[in-house]
Design a protein around this motif. Structure first.
Motif, PDB file in Angstrom:
ATOM      1  N   GLY A  85       0.853  -1.194   0.000  1.00 53.81           N
ATOM      2  CA  GLY A  85       0.000   0.000   0.000  1.00 53.81           C
ATOM      3  C   GLY A  85       0.884   1.236   0.000  1.00 53.81           C
ATOM      4  N   SER A  86       0.360   2.353  -0.521  1.00 49.89           N
ATOM      5  CA  SER A  86       1.227   3.537  -0.555  1.00 49.89           C
ATOM      6  C   SER A  86       1.411   4.108   0.842  1.00 49.89           C
ATOM      7  CB  SER A  86       0.733   4.575  -1.555  1.00 49.89           C
ATOM      8  OG  SER A  86      -0.543   5.016  -1.246  1.00 49.89           O
ATOM      9  N   ASP A  87       0.532   3.789   1.793  1.00 52.00           N
ATOM     10  CA  ASP A  87       0.777   4.228   3.171  1.00 52.00           C
ATOM     11  C   ASP A  87       2.116   3.703   3.682  1.00 52.00           C
ATOM     12  OD1 ASP A  87      -1.481   5.762   3.585  1.00 52.00           O
ATOM     13  OD2 ASP A  87      -2.665   4.135   4.452  1.00 52.00           O
ATOM     14  N   LEU A  90       4.912   5.526   1.932  1.00 50.26           N
ATOM     15  CA  LEU A  90       5.053   6.855   2.554  1.00 50.26           C
ATOM     16  C   LEU A  90       5.818   6.750   3.873  1.00 50.26           C
ATOM     17  CD1 LEU A  90       1.448   8.204   1.913  1.00 50.26           C
ATOM     18  CD2 LEU A  90       3.539   9.334   1.153  1.00 50.26           C
ATOM     19  N   TYR A 111      -3.443  15.150   3.361  1.00 53.84           N
ATOM     20  CA  TYR A 111      -3.670  13.788   3.830  1.00 53.84           C
ATOM     21  C   TYR A 111      -3.203  13.700   5.289  1.00 53.84           C
ATOM     22  CZ  TYR A 111      -3.510   8.664   3.698  1.00 53.84           C
ATOM     23  OH  TYR A 111      -3.707   7.327   3.925  1.00 53.84           O
ATOM     24  N   PRO A 153       0.271  15.797  -1.614  1.00 47.94           N
ATOM     25  CA  PRO A 153      -0.445  14.962  -2.559  1.00 47.94           C
ATOM     26  C   PRO A 153      -0.862  15.799  -3.761  1.00 47.94           C
ATOM     27  CG  PRO A 153      -1.643  15.161  -0.458  1.00 47.94           C
ATOM     28  CD  PRO A 153      -0.619  16.245  -0.519  1.00 47.94           C
ATOM     29  N   ALA A 157      -5.587  15.987  -1.067  1.00 45.04           N
ATOM     30  CA  ALA A 157      -6.710  15.330  -0.391  1.00 45.04           C
ATOM     31  C   ALA A 157      -6.896  16.029   0.957  1.00 45.04           C
ATOM     32  CB  ALA A 157      -6.395  13.858  -0.174  1.00 45.04           C
ATOM     33  N   ASP A 183       2.707  12.687  -3.748  1.00 47.81           N
ATOM     34  CA  ASP A 183       1.846  11.529  -3.492  1.00 47.81           C
ATOM     35  C   ASP A 183       0.697  11.562  -4.500  1.00 47.81           C
ATOM     36  OD1 ASP A 183      -0.104   9.826  -2.490  1.00 47.81           O
ATOM     37  OD2 ASP A 183      -0.054  10.632  -0.458  1.00 47.81           O
ATOM     38  N   TYR A 186      -4.287   9.831  -6.434  1.00 44.02           N
ATOM     39  CA  TYR A 186      -5.489  10.073  -7.252  1.00 44.02           C
ATOM     40  C   TYR A 186      -5.174  10.585  -8.658  1.00 44.02           C
ATOM     41  CZ  TYR A 186      -7.482   9.660  -2.626  1.00 44.02           C
ATOM     42  OH  TYR A 186      -7.816   9.190  -1.388  1.00 44.02           O
ATOM     43  N   THR A 209      -0.464   4.273  -6.140  1.00 49.33           N
ATOM     44  CA  THR A 209      -1.112   3.133  -5.477  1.00 49.33           C
ATOM     45  C   THR A 209      -2.022   2.382  -6.454  1.00 49.33           C
ATOM     46  OG1 THR A 209      -2.637   2.526  -3.686  1.00 49.33           O
ATOM     47  CG2 THR A 209      -2.985   4.685  -4.667  1.00 49.33           C
ATOM     48  N   SER A 211      -4.711   1.165  -5.147  1.00 52.19           N
ATOM     49  CA  SER A 211      -5.952   1.162  -4.352  1.00 52.19           C
ATOM     50  C   SER A 211      -7.101   1.916  -4.997  1.00 52.19           C
ATOM     51  CB  SER A 211      -5.705   1.795  -2.986  1.00 52.19           C
ATOM     52  OG  SER A 211      -4.796   1.057  -2.242  1.00 52.19           O
ATOM     53  N   LYS A 212      -6.802   2.910  -5.824  1.00 51.21           N
ATOM     54  CA  LYS A 212      -7.870   3.784  -6.315  1.00 51.21           C
ATOM     55  C   LYS A 212      -8.214   3.456  -7.766  1.00 51.21           C
ATOM     56  CE  LYS A 212      -7.207   5.829  -2.346  1.00 51.21           C
ATOM     57  NZ  LYS A 212      -8.115   5.650  -1.225  1.00 51.21           N
ATOM     58  N   ARG A 220      -3.468  -4.052  -1.102  1.00 51.91           N
ATOM     59  CA  ARG A 220      -2.391  -3.284  -0.477  1.00 51.91           C
ATOM     60  C   ARG A 220      -1.118  -3.291  -1.335  1.00 51.91           C
ATOM     61  NH1 ARG A 220      -4.178  -0.252   0.899  1.00 51.91           N
ATOM     62  NH2 ARG A 220      -2.787   0.494   2.503  1.00 51.91           N
TER      63      ARG A 220
HETATM   64  N1  PMP Z   1      -2.217   9.052  -0.137  1.00 52.21           N
HETATM   65  C1  PMP Z   1      -3.392   9.659  -0.133  1.00 52.21           C
HETATM   66  C2  PMP Z   1      -3.451  11.105  -0.479  1.00 52.21           C
HETATM   67  C3  PMP Z   1      -4.559   8.946   0.195  1.00 52.21           C
HETATM   68  O1  PMP Z   1      -5.752   9.566   0.247  1.00 52.21           O
HETATM   69  C4  PMP Z   1      -4.457   7.559   0.495  1.00 52.21           C
HETATM   70  C5  PMP Z   1      -5.684   6.729   0.797  1.00 52.21           C
HETATM   71  N2  PMP Z   1      -6.438   7.056   1.835  1.00 52.21           N
HETATM   72  C6  PMP Z   1      -3.203   6.987   0.492  1.00 52.21           C
HETATM   73  C7  PMP Z   1      -2.102   7.742   0.146  1.00 52.21           C
HETATM   74  C8  PMP Z   1      -2.995   5.557   0.887  1.00 52.21           C
HETATM   75  O2  PMP Z   1      -3.450   4.630  -0.002  1.00 52.21           O
HETATM   76  P1  PMP Z   1      -3.032   3.106   0.040  1.00 52.21           P
HETATM   77  O3  PMP Z   1      -2.262   2.849   1.308  1.00 52.21           O
HETATM   78  O4  PMP Z   1      -4.309   2.358  -0.010  1.00 52.21           O
HETATM   79  O5  PMP Z   1      -2.186   2.885  -1.167  1.00 52.21           O
END
Ligand code: PMP
Length: 357
Positions: A85-87, A90, A111, A153, A157, A183, A186, A209, A211-212, A220
């Motif tokens: 996951g990008s979290d 990060l 974020y 980001p 966000a 980041d 999106y 990511t 995820s989106k 993840r």
């Molecule tokens: N960066 C930003 C700006 C986000 O809004 C999110 C998701 N909430 C993430 C990173 C993390 O995404 P993920 O860990 O699912 O890749």
């Protein structure tokens, strides 16, 4: 505070994720998930990978996935890092590139995980307030000064606003000795990615990511793109935590998802079309919103409190995101769902406005 906790554990204010409700079925527009399923090819690849080989550790260097990302984005495998996951990417980037002796710059309204990571790594954030229109004041990031790096980001966000690439270039050029992290969670919903700047700027790290735009939040998988020296920095941190960050299923699913370009384009375009339509409809109901280049809208009503709208929508079975923090506590963030979900959202919102006005 427990006597068993370290001072660090006691002092953290952990991130509060968007609600994943279990009490009933909602139209869930609160965590920016993609309403469409992942590519069928990704699902097949994950199912096929669920075999006896799960007893084995996964590839610690994620070679097949890194090769595929390199192919997709036209970079060398040495310019790519993958994480859970990008979290997680990060978290590693904060540890790898920011010096606790110097403040790290990020926008005030961004974020909210950034603040948590800053605390975790004992960094001091220098928060740069957005202007009245929620624009990032680019000059504050290009005027030098004594700081240790930048993270933001793009699109931001939860404001959904996009910075043009020229502004990112200005930040990179003004900070040649500091890392600038963009980041791009999106970016696929209508933005221009900074990935193409990676070969020219050794101080740029772009994070994305699956995820989106790839509908794989549950798998993840996140990436970073950067110069070889930045990627090496991330590898040093990763290998000091858990060198097997990505599991076998995620590795297979991610490769298949990246290979299915047609499905990615089709679903992303659908989300963008729905966003534009819903943006017009909420405006007709009296809401103001930022110009979104993400898979969500950031809206407010001039005379009805966002919290009241949020609660009323929740009663009607529609979940959106309300932020209690100051300056945005009159706003709602609404993820873009399917057309049917958004029709139901608009109907519930229309009723809510009539009831509360
Ligand atoms: N960066 C930003 C700006 C986000 O809004 C999110 C998701 N909430 C993430 C990173 C993390 O995404 P993920 O860990 O699912 O890749």
């Amino acid at each position: 505070m427990s006597k068993f906790w370290s001072p660090l554990a006691g002092s953290l204010e952990p991130y509060v994720p968007g609600e994943q409700p279990k009490d009933k079925t909602y139209i869930k527009l609160n965590t920016n998930e993609n309403p469409y399923p992942p590519s069928p090819k990704a699902l097949e690849a994950i199912a096929a990978a669920a075999d006896a080989d799960l007893r084995l550790y996964p590839d610690p260097t994620c070679d097949a996935l890194i090769q595929e990302v390199a192919r997709c984005y036209g970079l060398s495998p040495k310019q790519i890092f993958v994480g859970n996951g990008s979290d997680e990417v990060l978290a590693f980037a904060f540890a790898a590139f920011f010096d606790p002796a110097k403040p790290v710059l990020f926008p005030d309204i961004t974020y909210s995980f950034y603040k948590v990571y800053a605390q975790l790594y004992r960094l001091t954030p220098r928060l740069i307030p957005l202007d009245d229109e929620f624009n990032i004041p680019v000059g504050e990031f290009t005027s030098g000064g004594d700081h240790g790096g930048i993270i933001l980001p793009n699109p931001n966000a939860p404001t959904a606003k996009l910075l043009p690439l020229a502004d990112i270039v200005a930040m990179l050029e003004a900070n040649p000795d500091r890392v600038v992290i963009i980041d791009e969670a999106y970016i696929d919903f209508g933005g221009e990615s900074a990935v193409k700047l990676v070969p020219d700027y050794p101080n740029l790290l772009v994070i994305q990511t699956l995820s989106k735009s790839r509908s794989l939040a549950g798998l993840r998988v996140g990436f970073a793109f950067g110069s070889e020296e930045l990627i090496e920095g991330l590898d040093r941190i990763k290998n000091s935590f858990n060198s097997y960050t990505l599991d076998r299923l995620a590795l297979h699913g991610a490769v298949a998802s990246l290979q299915d370009e047609a499905y990615f384009r089709e679903t992303t375009e659908k989300v963008i079309r729905t966003r534009e339509r819903v943006a017009r409809q909420v405006a007709e109901l009296g809401f103001r919103g930022t110009e979104s280049r993400a898979n969500f809208l950031f809206i407010s009503h001039p005379s009805i409190a966002a919290k009241d709208i949020f609660l009323r929508l929740r009663e009607k079975g529609v979940l959106v995101r309300y932020f209690a923090s100051k300056r945005i506590d009159n706003h709602l963030r609404v993820s873009i769902g399917t057309d049917e979900e958004m029709d139901a959202f608009i109907a519930a919102l229309r009723e809510t406005v009539e009831e509360l006005q």
